[in-house]
Design an enzyme around this catalytic site. Structure first.
Site, PDB file in Angstrom:
ATOM      1  N   SER A  99       0.812  -1.210   0.000  1.00 42.60           N
ATOM      2  CA  SER A  99       0.000   0.000   0.000  1.00 42.60           C
ATOM      3  C   SER A  99       0.848   1.264   0.000  1.00 42.60           C
ATOM      4  O   SER A  99       1.750   1.443   0.821  1.00 42.60           O
ATOM      5  CB  SER A  99      -0.908  -0.005   1.232  1.00 42.60           C
ATOM      6  N   CYS A 100       0.538   2.185  -0.917  1.00 40.79           N
ATOM      7  CA  CYS A 100       1.297   3.441  -1.002  1.00 40.79           C
ATOM      8  C   CYS A 100       0.629   4.572  -0.248  1.00 40.79           C
ATOM      9  O   CYS A 100       1.282   5.564   0.094  1.00 40.79           O
ATOM     10  CB  CYS A 100       1.503   3.834  -2.467  1.00 40.79           C
ATOM     11  N   GLN A 101      -0.661   4.471   0.047  1.00 38.33           N
ATOM     12  CA  GLN A 101      -1.378   5.579   0.682  1.00 38.33           C
ATOM     13  C   GLN A 101      -0.790   6.026   2.019  1.00 38.33           C
ATOM     14  O   GLN A 101      -0.816   7.204   2.330  1.00 38.33           O
ATOM     15  CB  GLN A 101      -2.855   5.217   0.852  1.00 38.33           C
TER      16      GLN A 101
END
Length: 417
Positions: A99-101
């Site tokens: 996940s990049c968020q």
């Protein structure tokens, strides 16, 4: 040696998740992006299992990849996996696009390791990898991809520390497709690791350095707007009939209110902005749009539109005004620009899921037998019929670039002194 690989967060190009307070974290993964890059690399390898949480992503993945007609993707909460689940798969290579968020600079509320979406990746790093290494069954090679900004996170520091403790050599890079001749600005963080005694040669002697090129394969990247040597966007575009073009036309209501905020590029342009899952739903920082008519000056046309809009609004505001000098909506001035969104198939091409023929290597041609735009091309990316354009944009958003990852995989497996 034939390499057996595991792909985590495999969904749709890059893992782009969101979190609902009333539900579990939803992880949209790499659409088999890492799988496809591995398939196109010089490494003889097979992905034996892929993991993701999103059902639609799993369906898209399954439509494109299987092993001996059997599905290799599993809808799984990755934070529940443990060493005993993976040891029997006997994997040599791990491909991860978590996940990049929690780490993106575009998210002012980013919480890094404290974000629930970081939990599963930290679980793999802090528990599963050390447990497998302790059993003598750890992966020999690892590739991690994430958003620029990840390198400043505590999660990255945990990853680097654990890999060092488990006796891996590693190298970190910040790369964009532009430096590989692809007209899309997409800076990403990558970490490559290999179990010792393997190493990255000279690169291993600078463990804290973030490389802006693949060592031994080009010069450090300097982003200069006026000297970009990427291909022109026209090589990535569909041949759209006028009737089909209306589907992707930017609506007048959007142009009238937000048109000046778009990043507008031409078919002859050699770069485009990063595309996100909000493309076609958002304006700023969501991705570029195309101006198909290159004969008109964009700035001058928008200046005329804004001037006429101001006149239109001032006349309309007068009591019982009769709009005499403006006979049609000002937005009509923008119509000759022929502004439209990139199509999903164009984005697939730009991210090199279906690369232009100019990028095909000998191995690619042997795998595909035909030019990448041909309908019969067996390597052409497949969308299940139930996937709408809106879902395609969502799933494609923030995708990995296959060409960049392919080159990194080749470098990961290079013999080093």
């Amino acid at each position: 040696m034939h390499v057996r690989a595991l792909e985590f967060y495999c969904g749709i190009g890059l893992n782009f998740p969101w979190f609902d307070a009333d539900s579990s974290p939803v992880l949209i993964g790499s659409k088999g992006g890492l799988h496809r890059a591995l398939k196109l690399s010089d490494v003889e390898a097979t992905v034996v299992r892929a993991f993701d949480w999103d059902q639609m992503s799993c369906r898209v993945y399954n439509a494109n990849y299987n092993l001996n007609s059997s599905s290799i993707v599993r809808k799984t909460d990755i934070s529940t996996l443990n060493a005993s689940d993976l040891v029997e798969l006997d994997a040599h290579l791990w491909l991860l696009s978590p996940s990049c968020q929690p780490y993106t600079v575009l998210n002012p509320a980013a919480k890094g390791a404290a974000d629930p979406r970081a939990k599963s990746f930290l679980h793999l790093v802090e528990h599963v990898i050390p447990d497998l290494v302790g059993l003598g069954r750890g992966p020999k090679w690892i590739l991690v991809e994430n958003v620029a900004g990840f390198e400043a996170s505590t999660t990255r520091q945990t990853l680097v520390d654990v890999l060092k403790r488990c006796d891996y050599a590693s190298i970190e890079l910040a790369l964009t497709p532009l430096q590989f001749g692809i007209p899309n600005s997409r800076l990403r963080y990558y970490l490559l690791a290999k179990a010792r005694p393997m190493s990255f040669g000279v690169a291993s002697r600078e463990p804290q350095k973030i490389w802006t090129c693949i060592p031994g394969h080009g010069d450090p990247w300097v982003d200069a707007w006026d000297s970009c040597e990427a291909s022109q966007l026209k090589h990535y575009l569909d041949s759209i009939m006028s009737s089909d073009g209306d589907i992707y036309k930017v609506p007048d209501r959007v142009l009238e209110k937000w048109g000046r905020l778009f990043d507008i590029v031409l078919p002859s342009s050699r770069r485009s902005c990063c595309f996100t899952r909000g493309y076609t739903q958002m304006v700023e920082r969501a991705g570029s749009i195309l101006q198909m008519n290159e004969n008109l000056d964009t700035t001058r046309t928008f200046d005329e539109f804004l001037s006429l809009k101001e006149l239109y609004n001032s006349e309309a505001a007068q009591p019982q005004a009769q709009i005499s000098c403006v006979h049609s909506a000002p937005v009509g001035i923008l119509h000759p620009l022929h502004l439209r969104y990139f199509t999903p198939s164009e984005l697939l091409r730009l991210f090199h899921f279906d690369p232009p023929s100019s990028f095909l290597t000998g191995k690619d041609i042997a795998n595909s037998h035909e030019a990448p735009h041909a309908q019969a091309n067996p390597s052409k990316f497949i969308w299940p019929v139930e996937v709408s354009d809106k879902s395609k944009y969502r799933l494609l958003g923030n995708s990995v670039n296959i060409e960049v990852v392919k080159r990194l995989i080749n470098y990961l497996f290079e013999a080093q002194e």
